[in-house]
Motif scaffolding. Sequence first.
Motif, short mmCIF file in Angstrom:
data_model
loop_
_atom_site.label_atom_id
_atom_site.label_comp_id
_atom_site.label_asym_id
_atom_site.label_seq_id
_atom_site.Cartn_x
_atom_site.Cartn_y
_atom_site.Cartn_z
N VAL A 120 0.70 -1.08 -0.13
CA VAL A 120 -0.01 0.11 0.07
C VAL A 120 0.93 1.10 0.01
O VAL A 120 1.77 1.31 0.80
CB VAL A 120 -0.77 0.03 1.13
N LYS A 123 -0.60 7.68 -3.10
CA LYS A 123 -1.08 8.07 -4.57
C LYS A 123 -0.06 8.77 -5.33
O LYS A 123 0.10 8.51 -6.47
CB LYS A 123 -2.40 8.84 -4.46
N VAL A 141 -1.19 -0.70 -4.29
CA VAL A 141 -2.67 -0.40 -3.98
C VAL A 141 -2.20 1.21 -3.68
O VAL A 141 -1.60 1.24 -2.62
CB VAL A 141 -3.22 -1.10 -3.03
N ILE A 143 -3.29 4.85 -2.17
CA ILE A 143 -4.36 5.61 -1.45
C ILE A 143 -4.12 6.90 -1.37
O ILE A 143 -3.08 7.44 -1.38
CB ILE A 143 -4.49 5.13 0.10
N SER A 150 -11.76 8.43 1.05
CA SER A 150 -11.17 7.90 -0.16
C SER A 150 -10.26 6.59 0.45
O SER A 150 -10.20 5.49 -0.08
CB SER A 150 -10.23 8.74 -0.93
N VAL A 154 -10.46 2.46 -0.58
CA VAL A 154 -9.41 1.82 -1.08
C VAL A 154 -9.10 0.45 -0.14
O VAL A 154 -8.87 -0.51 -0.79
CB VAL A 154 -8.13 2.47 -1.24
N GLU A 157 -11.63 -2.16 -0.56
CA GLU A 157 -11.37 -3.13 -1.64
C GLU A 157 -10.10 -3.90 -1.34
O GLU A 157 -9.97 -5.03 -2.09
CB GLU A 157 -11.01 -2.17 -3.12
#
Length: 265
Positions: A120, A123, A141, A143, A150, A154, A157
């Motif tokens: 993770v 962004k 992933v 974030i 948001s 995430v 998901e």
Amino acid sequence: MALGWLLWGAAVLLLLHVLMELSPAVNFVLRIGFYCLLCVVSSALTAPVCLLVNGGRTVKNMRIIKTVVKTFKYFFGLRFEVKGLKNFEVEGPAIIVSNHQSILDMMGLMEVLPDDCVQVGKKELMYAGTVGLIIYLGGVVFINRKSTTSAKMVMAEVAKTMATDNVKVWVYPEGTRNCTGDLLPFKKGAFHLAVQAQVPVIPVVYSSFTTFYNPKKNLFTSGKIKVEILPPIETKGLTSDDVSDLTDRCFCTMKETFFRLSGRP
């Protein structure tokens, strides 16, 4: 003509070597610059390989990326001493949490990264040129740390992905780099995720970098990094009410291990 260029090249290299020996600031800037260049060039060369072998964005690309990044340590004289790799051998998904110290953490990550494990990341990394491309292909992933809503979506998901794809997820619970020689308080997102998915938490601790890497002191030399993978912490039967206690337990265990590995009382 060729001899002239060779002599000029040798002179420049000699000058850089002298400056690096005389000036810690020059040494730091050059080593960091070389590290960044190495990341960019290796990403550009590795991305086509990932596309050809696995066809696009998939966690399977991490095997290729890991193989490449594990060579970086030889350029900087870094040695890793790893203990507890067997603790990654849990059935099914898991949340892996580790301390986060600097841009050099990528080398430490790839040194021990288990198969079928996604990370993770923030962004902003998506827009880091070829580096952003390669971590995108590796299944990272992303974030938005500025948007709580948001980030929660995430992570929800991610919980589904863990269950359906049977993957582990690597999270830095401090939330940002911290090269102070201590741990920052942990954010609870990773632990909420572990409880929600009822999967174990596996703490990973890296010893302090401060003896060989410290931007405030323009320090960047060779050194040894101790890494310890701690036994999994089970979350089966825990609820959201237990997240704070789980976070505190993990933080205390990791901080104690961090100080021990770093040679601190």
